[in-house]
Design an enzyme around this catalytic site. Structure first.
Site, short mmCIF file in Angstrom:
data_model
loop_
_atom_site.label_atom_id
_atom_site.label_comp_id
_atom_site.label_asym_id
_atom_site.label_seq_id
_atom_site.Cartn_x
_atom_site.Cartn_y
_atom_site.Cartn_z
NE ARG A 37 -6.70 2.36 -2.18
CZ ARG A 37 -7.63 2.40 -1.22
NH1 ARG A 37 -7.33 2.00 0.00
NH2 ARG A 37 -8.85 2.84 -1.47
CB ALA A 45 -2.57 5.37 -2.25
CG HIS A 46 -4.99 7.22 0.74
ND1 HIS A 46 -5.37 5.92 0.50
CD2 HIS A 46 -5.90 7.98 0.08
CE1 HIS A 46 -6.46 5.90 -0.24
NE2 HIS A 46 -6.80 7.13 -0.52
CE1 TYR A 68 -1.40 6.97 6.53
CE2 TYR A 68 -2.68 5.91 4.81
CZ TYR A 68 -2.63 6.60 6.00
OH TYR A 68 -3.78 6.93 6.67
CE1 TYR A 92 -3.14 3.02 0.73
CE2 TYR A 92 -3.02 2.53 3.07
CZ TYR A 92 -3.49 3.31 2.04
OH TYR A 92 -4.33 4.36 2.31
NE ARG A 101 -16.68 8.43 -0.94
CZ ARG A 101 -16.51 9.60 -1.52
NH1 ARG A 101 -17.00 10.69 -0.95
NH2 ARG A 101 -15.87 9.71 -2.66
#
Lengths: 684, 684
Positions: free
Chosen positions: A221, A170-171, A173, A168, A317
């Site tokens: 990601r 993304a975001h 990190y 991971y 979502r």
């Protein structure tokens, strides 16, 4: 099924695994982690049951030096953690889905509130400060150790049954921190050139692939920048990294930027807003790509997959709002999709450190603890009773629909207004809030389909009307209204609130009341969307609009839904002037007066004032009915309940939840008292 | 023991129970609730072991409609909860203490983030809004039901061994809401007159007493207003209520106001600041009274008990800082008391939804999960090694002291400064921050007592000095400093930062550097105490001080420690002008420029600038030592470790924790990597 949508149901190979269709619940936080393993499993399994071919768990920490307390990330530090999450993999498999796990290292962004561990980062300089604390600059041992921890976690994940294993990045990190020219100032082989900045990412992919790539699909990601990406990351650079990583990756899970751009709300981002960036990923790889964009339109999804803009439709979502979205497309029941409103109630819950919830889907997160299924309903033990629901706002609507699904012979839903919706009738007309109307729209269609539920518009029921009506069960859902007297939290009434140029939100939006041309003060002691919405509306009509608020920031509640910064900039761009930290105490013909954050006098001239201070329950009917038990008995009314804002004004999501809960428990011993929910306990 | 303190060790009868002395750990949140029952038990038991005659658990909810998620209150909803907390009662008994449980209903203040239950209140009007949501106005059924729930919880508590059962009414929760003329607008027998507003409280006491009063002591916690009490509550009224309640109560647990006055920090409240109000309780009752006031002075405590101003000394924070405070008084070891600094790190942790921690006591909350005892230490396996600790700031000091207690033959602590303290040398001299110096003072006394630890002042060690010194273990604790280049989170350097009228906090406070008379800008991108401290210092010297900060509020981190509102008002009173939402990008001779929250140009003329942007580790020594392993080997250095800010600049509490942890784990396999801690798990 519409044949145009068939492409969405074609299987696709991702490494050694076959995804049964093109629907994929991307990893997202739930608040369950490994602390509530059965709740986690039930929450994810329902998505597999609803047709999502891939279902992932929360972001899952691989290292003791990374955890998100007070937020809940899943932990994967040892075999006991792996066992706890393994039951989710098993539950997803039971419905034919592939289970994914997003192995995660937050680097400088790890909160570490539980462990009190020291954070690590490529560079201490500019590392993300938490509580004023910075991160340790990683040395060579840290890099190899974290890669080893990633591999150990991957092996554990494979061994408990996960099919898709993430590296991971993304975001914002750790892997992104290394890739950012801004955050990575290293001078060793892990900093500088694109290859160097990507080295940690690529090496980690290589190591994880070598360890479990034969058994599991390897996903990564990755953010493709976007409008507001992490500083020091450019789209072209990311595409180049994707190209380099491509041979090592079975599935690219792509998005844009960091929060709040990714997970942007419907107020400021349309469906598919990530496409200008994510569509470019195809330039860099021919491997399967999954991407998100709050997709709820089957046509758009099919077009995206047909053109291979993306291979797989990702969702967080929309899958929370409707776990059965894929099934409904497959069965051609498009009108039954409970579309995500993009209001970010789910994220606001997470940002305030609570478990997931949804404005549209009251069962989200309740699958285990209350045993609620979003599509299956037991026949009520008292289904032969005639039910009258008074009020067709969010609570009454939801309650009537669920009672209908629980097989009541006759449910009558009445409202004084000519249409359903309650407060949403006017809220959805405020600038930027249109998509919230989906709460009403979904239920309108459900009402149409339920033969046993009838909506009767345009009737304002008195207690006498109710008694005359002939129902055995009466549910009062008469909602709330904004106070006109200026009563506000922790302060007294506002003197002069009854003057003619003072108005409530309903008067402005529903009744069209307007002040004389000039300056208007919207006084927002509520702090969410109504005050800003009214201010923007009036600014758009040419008023010199002033939003005055006792809070230290404008609309503090919008920060939790990731909207705060956008909202404040948006209001500024629309010409709304904000005044923070001001409590109004008096309105005069010429303007308003009050005091500032230091208790000093404050005033502003204006031609009109809108008071958004506090709501009050419209509970007269409920009180009148309860006040005369003999009359109820004589009329054959066996029970009177109240739900939603008529009980206590609360956010729309809570009104929907309350209406749902009453309908689920209408045949319990005491329906007005929630049945205790199941909690997961520490063994003593 | 000093005979003047003997009064503190006299037993006292509270109802059917005998409290063995006058030390009482009042109920306070821990973050453990029933979710971490063993951690809770160990955290409380250590206080009983340390001599606290009464020890209470967290506030404990009696009703499904009251819980504090995302904060952790204990839940007491069923027998499983009771069993979980019962192990704490048992653990407290094992050390001869009485165990108390604060049965709690938050009413309109209940967060209910987990349950999503509707809150209840005496009156909806003015009820405390949470997420814009208000409470349900309680009807007669609600009142009797809650009283029944209180009794059921009390019976459960008695049955699992609790000795002292609370009817908790303080801190603005439900019973106080009923008593407030402002929050209670009822027109029935529970509203209006003092008797009516107190009726719910008194009836609850009667019911609980009738149920368990023969077996348990009945306590009530009650606020005596204070300077900033709950609106609508007056001291004289509370005294009257106490007088009415007196026959029903075995122990009055009294405090003032609501947070942040109760639990006020040392920056704005002295020890015993509650006395003007709590001393008056004696006017109303002759029953035992316990009160708090951040008491750490044995003389003051003895005077208070001798004069019966209070019968029992209550403590939350001082008992966290030193669980063995009573034992140390009893043994005449007053100088060994680890005095609470009143910095509210414990509360900041709670307010940010983490479990308890302490700036003074690194073992707080670690009793179960890391097995740390605040006063007992195992001899280190490598205690024969000579240890050199370079740097006598919070981390180095704590590490050296704990190594000393772990029986090392020789620990040498060196510092370039003429005295211990590190950054606290100057931080404690800033306005209002004097009591933080207790972190240094406690350890200075410990150093004096430890024959095996020697402090060597005034020597700045180079790598060569370290190699020459002859130690086998070297611990680098060289701390951090404030950057002078203006590098700040998420923005670039500040142009012009090297100009002569630009300075760092250390230059201002340690070196006495000052700008020319006129306007000074303190640029605070840190957001805690340093920026405001410098601004107040300079304002006090006659400068026109401007605090410029990119945050939406001044010193956001002070909100968590309950200081924010005071700090902002305090700065305002001292003449400091705040500018929020402003990012500085450039300093010129004539002033500063930057951009505001909307990205628009902003400027201010000034004669000088203090940059409080970001800290950097002083890790040159550590890097130099690690860079030459051969030299280390030749010098006989077996291990080099770094702790505290030299690794990563963090709050003082975390530096102390880090130094403590390394000393505890100095003989582990890899001391630089924390040993995994024990977690309580859900049974699968």
């Amino acid at each position: 099924m519409d044949p145009r949508h068939a492409v969405l149901f074609e299987p696709i190979q991702i490494g050694p695994k076959t995804l049964p269709n093109r629907f994929y619940q991307v990893p997202h936080a739930s608040g369950f982690g490994v602390e509530k393993p059965h709740t986690q499993a039930a929450f994810r399994a329902i998505k597999a049951e609803g047709g999502w071919g891939g279902v992932c768990v929360d972001y899952t920490s691989i290292s003791l030096e990374c955890e998100e307390a007070p937020a809940v990330s899943a932990l994967f530090w040892d075999d006991a953690d792996a066992q706890a999450l393994g039951i989710t993999a098993e539950a997803v498999h039971a419905h034919g889905g592939l289970a994914g796990i997003e192995l995660f290292h937050g680097g400088a962004h790890s909160e570490n509130g539980q462990s009190r561990a020291i954070r690590v980062a490529p560079t201490q300089y500019r590392s993300h400060p938490i509580w004023g604390g910075l991160a340790k600059e990683m040395d060579a041992d840290d890099i190899s150790r974290i890669q080893r921890e990633w591999v150990e976690a991957a092996v554990r994940a494979r061994d408990v049954g996960f099919d898709i294993i993430y590296v991971y990045g993304a975001h914002g990190y750790l892997l992104s921190q290394f890739f950012s020219t801004y955050l990575n100032q290293r001078t060793d082989t892990y900093g500088g050139s694109l290859e160097n900045r990507g080295r940690f990412w690529i090496e980690t992919l290589e190591a994880v692939r070598a360890a479990v790539g034969a058994d599991c699909a390897i996903a990564t990601r990755i953010p493709v920048n976007g409008r507001d990406g992490l500083p020091g990351i450019e789209t072209d650079d990311m595409l180049q990294l994707i190209s380099i990583a491509s041979p090592l990756v079975d599935l690219f899970d792509v998005n844009v930027g960091v929060w709040p751009e990714d997970s942007g709300t419907s107020r400021y981002y349309p469906e598919g807003h990530e496409r200008p960036w994510t569509d470019r990923v195809r330039e860099a790889t021919d491997k399967p790509v999954v991407g998100v964009g709050r997709y709820t339109s089957a046509d758009l999804m099919a077009e995206i997959v047909s053109t291979r803009a993306l291979d797989i439709i990702g969702a967080a979502r929309p899958a929370i709002a409707d776990p059965f979205l894929p099934t409904k497309i497959r069965e051609g029941r498009l009108d039954e999709i409970r579309e995500c409103t993009g209001s970010n109630v789910c994220i606001a819950r997470e940002e305030t450190y609570n478990h997931v919830a949804c404005i549209q889907n009251a069962t989200a997160g309740e699958e285990y603890r209350r045993g609620w299924h979003p599509e299956l309903f037991t026949k009520a033990a008292n289904a032969d009773r005639a039910v009258l629901v008074v009020g067709a706002g969010p609570a009454g609507l939801e309650c009537a629909v669920i009672l209908g699904k629980r097989g009541f012979d006759a449910v009558h839903l009445v409202d004084a207004a000519p249409e359903i919706g309650g407060r949403l009738r006017w809220v959805r007309t405020l600038p930027t809030l249109g998509d919230w109307g989906r709460v009403t729209d979904y239920r309108a269609i459900q009402l149409d389909k339920l033969d046993n539920v009838e909506f009767i518009p345009g009737r304002r029921f008195t207690a006498a009307d109710v008694l005359d009506y002939g129902a055995q069960i009466v549910i009062v859902a008469t909602g709330s209204s904004w106070r006109g007297d200026g009563v506000q939290p922790e302060h007294d009434d506002i003197e002069g609130a009854s003057l003619a140029h003072v108005m409530t939100p309903e008067q402005v939006v529903l009744e069209g009341k307007r002040p004389a041309p000039g300056s208007v003060v919207v006084y927002d002691a509520d702090g969410y969307y109504v005050g800003p919405g009214i201010a923007e509306l009036l600014a758009g009509e040419g008023y010199d609009a002033h939003l005055v608020t006792p809070f230290g920031v404008v609309s503090p509640q919008s920060d939790a839904s990731l909207e705060g910064d956008f909202l404040r900039q948006h209001l500024h761009n629309r010409g709304v002037t904000a005044h923070r930290g001001v409590t109004l105490t008096r309105v005069a013909e010429s303007g308003v007066t009050g005091f500032d954050e230091f208790g000093e006098a404050w005033s502003l001239p204006c031609t009109g004032v809108v008071l958004v201070t506090q709501q009050q329950s419209e509970d007269t009917l409920y009180r009148e009915l309860l006040a005369d038990p003999l009359a109820l008995e004589a009329a054959g009314v066996e029970a009177v309940y109240a739900i939603g804002d008529a009980v206590a004004p609360r956010p729309i999501s809570e009104a929907v939840f309350d209406g749902h809960r009453l309908a689920r428990e209408i045949d319990s011993e005491d329906p007005m008292r929630p049945t205790p929910y199941q909690r997961e306990r520490i063994s003593l």
